[in-house]
Design an enzyme around this catalytic site. Structure first.
Site, PDB file in Angstrom:
ATOM      1  N   ILE A 154       5.286  -6.022   2.770  1.00  0.00           N
ATOM      2  CA  ILE A 154       4.232  -5.056   2.485  1.00  0.00           C
ATOM      3  C   ILE A 154       2.918  -5.837   2.495  1.00  0.00           C
ATOM      4  O   ILE A 154       2.669  -6.674   1.614  1.00  0.00           O
ATOM      5  CB  ILE A 154       4.456  -4.382   1.101  1.00  0.00           C
ATOM      6  CG1 ILE A 154       5.898  -3.841   0.994  1.00  0.00           C
ATOM      7  CG2 ILE A 154       3.423  -3.292   0.867  1.00  0.00           C
ATOM      8  CD1 ILE A 154       6.289  -2.794   2.020  1.00  0.00           C
ATOM      9  N   PHE A 188       0.149  -7.805  -0.299  1.00  0.00           N
ATOM     10  CA  PHE A 188       0.808  -8.167  -1.562  1.00  0.00           C
ATOM     11  C   PHE A 188       1.355  -9.585  -1.503  1.00  0.00           C
ATOM     12  O   PHE A 188       1.780 -10.051  -0.451  1.00  0.00           O
ATOM     13  CB  PHE A 188       1.966  -7.187  -1.868  1.00  0.00           C
ATOM     14  CG  PHE A 188       1.450  -5.880  -2.373  1.00  0.00           C
ATOM     15  CD1 PHE A 188       1.306  -5.647  -3.734  1.00  0.00           C
ATOM     16  CD2 PHE A 188       1.046  -4.905  -1.474  1.00  0.00           C
ATOM     17  CE1 PHE A 188       0.775  -4.453  -4.197  1.00  0.00           C
ATOM     18  CE2 PHE A 188       0.512  -3.708  -1.923  1.00  0.00           C
ATOM     19  CZ  PHE A 188       0.384  -3.480  -3.292  1.00  0.00           C
ATOM     20  N   HIS A 226       1.098 -13.830  -2.745  1.00  0.00           N
ATOM     21  CA  HIS A 226       0.144 -14.891  -2.441  1.00  0.00           C
ATOM     22  C   HIS A 226       0.842 -16.245  -2.467  1.00  0.00           C
ATOM     23  O   HIS A 226       1.767 -16.464  -3.250  1.00  0.00           O
ATOM     24  CB  HIS A 226      -1.011 -14.894  -3.454  1.00  0.00           C
ATOM     25  CG  HIS A 226      -2.215 -15.596  -2.917  1.00  0.00           C
ATOM     26  ND1 HIS A 226      -2.385 -16.948  -3.055  1.00  0.00           N
ATOM     27  CD2 HIS A 226      -3.265 -15.140  -2.202  1.00  0.00           C
ATOM     28  CE1 HIS A 226      -3.513 -17.291  -2.454  1.00  0.00           C
ATOM     29  NE2 HIS A 226      -4.066 -16.209  -1.925  1.00  0.00           N
ATOM     30  N   ASP A 279      -6.828  -8.647  -0.018  1.00  0.00           N
ATOM     31  CA  ASP A 279      -6.827  -7.803   1.176  1.00  0.00           C
ATOM     32  C   ASP A 279      -6.442  -6.352   0.899  1.00  0.00           C
ATOM     33  O   ASP A 279      -6.840  -5.458   1.646  1.00  0.00           O
ATOM     34  CB  ASP A 279      -5.869  -8.384   2.233  1.00  0.00           C
ATOM     35  CG  ASP A 279      -6.522  -9.508   3.028  1.00  0.00           C
ATOM     36  OD1 ASP A 279      -7.757  -9.490   3.152  1.00  0.00           O
ATOM     37  OD2 ASP A 279      -5.791 -10.385   3.520  1.00  0.00           O
ATOM     38  N   ARG A 328     -16.247 -15.738   5.428  1.00  0.00           N
ATOM     39  CA  ARG A 328     -15.527 -17.017   5.289  1.00  0.00           C
ATOM     40  C   ARG A 328     -16.165 -18.145   6.091  1.00  0.00           C
ATOM     41  O   ARG A 328     -15.882 -19.320   5.840  1.00  0.00           O
ATOM     42  CB  ARG A 328     -14.055 -16.814   5.677  1.00  0.00           C
ATOM     43  CG  ARG A 328     -13.122 -18.005   5.469  1.00  0.00           C
ATOM     44  CD  ARG A 328     -13.094 -18.543   4.035  1.00  0.00           C
ATOM     45  NE  ARG A 328     -12.658 -17.624   3.021  1.00  0.00           N
ATOM     46  CZ  ARG A 328     -11.401 -17.419   2.628  1.00  0.00           C
ATOM     47  NH1 ARG A 328     -10.433 -18.096   3.192  1.00  0.00           N
ATOM     48  NH2 ARG A 328     -11.128 -16.559   1.647  1.00  0.00           N
TER      49      ARG A 328
END
Ligand SMILES: CC(=O)SCCNC(=O)CCNC(=O)[C@H](O)C(C)(C)COP(=O)(O)OP(=O)(O)OC[C@H]1O[C@@H](n2cnc3c(N)ncnc32)[C@H](O)[C@@H]1OP(=O)(O)O
Ligand SMILES: O=C([O-])CC(=O)C(=O)O
Length: 377
Positions: free
Chosen positions: A257, A260, A262, A313, A338
């Site tokens: 998914i 989600f 890290h 995100d 970034r």
């Protein structure tokens, strides 16, 4: 510990210190994020993106007069060379805008090459000021056949980028949301794209080559591309109930998914609290009754099923959507921010450089006799 276990633990270099940095701490005690010692929550609430860019690139927060001068300087660097616009016009509308960012950066490097390392701060500023124009010039030309002016009278980069995308003056609320989003996306220690920038930099390659490596690395859905993938997921569902069922079914099929989990944070992504608040605010402002509740249902389902939390995100996706940003410009906006972190790491790497060249643990066949081609069966 067995040999196999050691290899597994090192997969993806997770937990390995691959170098030193004075730019950012991330994941200390499972959460926490600081840019040059300043807490991200404070920066997101009190500083503009230009202040944060200055902090990352020059090491300290600017004074009022330094900030004014910096904003003015960046405003003066927004025009794109004609030859760059010509190249952008030749990229098909079917291309992914991240390919456009990569090509635009690379092309600018041929027109304004880095002759020596003494101009690196100038190149950082130039790319920072030019990326929104590269993205929007191509977007309007390739998708709508319009040649737009890449210079706007928006003082901030957030307002400028949004103005260019929307083709009109943005709402102040949206300008503010974009500014916070750029602050949150600016820097994140040794993430994959920054590490790619440092690896390229360590060969003593030029600025543009290193940033191009960063853009290519950010593009993937396990990294920056997750904001676009998250939007595609959220849009699939028409109600929170459908989202909960849909996500459970995806998890049962062992699908990932996007937005989600890290690689570093184990408890939460501190940036999520901030961006989620903005998503909620914009949802209320636009009268949304679907996307935000669907997003929350996905968040709850992921937590209940996997104890996985949203990363930056996930709620960036709906935040950008509520501002009217087309989904495939989400990751290019990540680039527009970034570039500051990448450039800071590039300069830090150059200041104390050693070629980055780790070893590999060999797991192939042991040495064997060569078989001439006629005898191979
Ligand atoms: C700004 C950014 O770049 S933030 C990151 C953006 N990327 C994403 O959102 C993509 C989705 N997330 C992921 O793929 C991962 O969480 C990553 C790549 C971010 C980090 O992954 P890693 O540290 O390598 O963890 P890894 O992928 O090994 O996951 C550990 C376990 O959690 C599961 N998991 C992790 N993230 C997810 C997810 N998003 N959805 C479903 N399961 C997940 C894995 O399947 C794995 O399960 P297993 O042990 O049963 O095999
Ligand atoms: O640090 C990472 O692995 C990914 C991330 O959140 C970022 O680059 O902002």
């Amino acid at each position: 510990m067995s040999e196999k276990k050691q290899v597994t633990n090192q997969a993806g270099l997770r937990g390995v210190n691959a170098g030193r940095t004075a730019i950012c701490t991330c994941g200390v005690e499972g959460m926490g994020l600081n840019y040059r010692g300043y807490d991200i929550i404070e920066l997101a609430g009190k500083s503009t993106f230009e202040e944060v860019a200055y902090l990352l690139l020059k090491g300290e927060l600017p004074t009022r007069s330094q900030l004014n001068a910096y904003v003015k300087r960046l405003r003066g660097l927004r025009e794109l060379p004609g030859a760059l616009k010509e190249v952008l016009e030749r990229i098909p509308g079917t291309a992914h805008p991240m390919d456009v960012m990569r090509t635009g950066c690379s092309m600018l490097g041929t027109l304004e090459p880095e002759a020596g390392f003494d101009r690196q701060q100038d190149i950082a500023d130039r790319l920072l000021a030019a990326f929104p124009g590269i993205m929007a010039y191509w977007y309007h030309y390739a998708r709508h056949g319009r040649r737009v002016d890449t210079v706007t009278d928006e003082p901030t980069l957030a307002g400028h980028a949004l103005h260019l995308i929307l083709g009109r003056t943005p709402k102040p609320l949206h300008r503010d949301a974009m500014d916070v989003s750029l602050v949150l996306y600016a820097e994140h220690e040794f993430n994959a794209s920054t590490f790619a920038v440092r690896v390229a930099t360590a060969t003593l390659s030029d600025f543009y080559s290193a940033i191009t490596a960063g853009i290519g690395t950010l593009r993937g859905p396990l990294h920056g591309g997750a904001n676009e993938a998250a939007m595609a997921l959220i849009e699939r569902f028409t109600s929170p109930e459908e989202a909960a069922e849909g996500v459970k079914a995806m998890l049962a099929r062992k699908e990932k998914i996007m937005g989600f989990g890290h690689a570093v944070y184990s408890i939460s992504d501190p940036r999520n609290v901030v961006i989620k608040q903005w998503s909620k605010r914009l949802a209320e402002d636009t009268g949304d009754r679907t996307l935000f509740p669907v997003s929350e249902a996905i968040e709850k389902t992921m937590w209940d099923a996997k104890r996985l939390f949203p990363n930056l995100d996930f709620y960036s996706a709906s935040t950008y959507h509520f501002m009217g940003v087309p989904t495939d410009l989400f990751t290019p906006l990540f680039v527009c921010s970034r570039i500051t972190g990448w450039a800071a790491h590039l300069m830090e790497q150059r200041a104390d450089n050693r070629l980055i060249r780790p070893n590999a643990e060999y797991i192939g066949p042991s040495q064997r006799a060569y078989v001439p081609i006629e005898q191979r069966g």
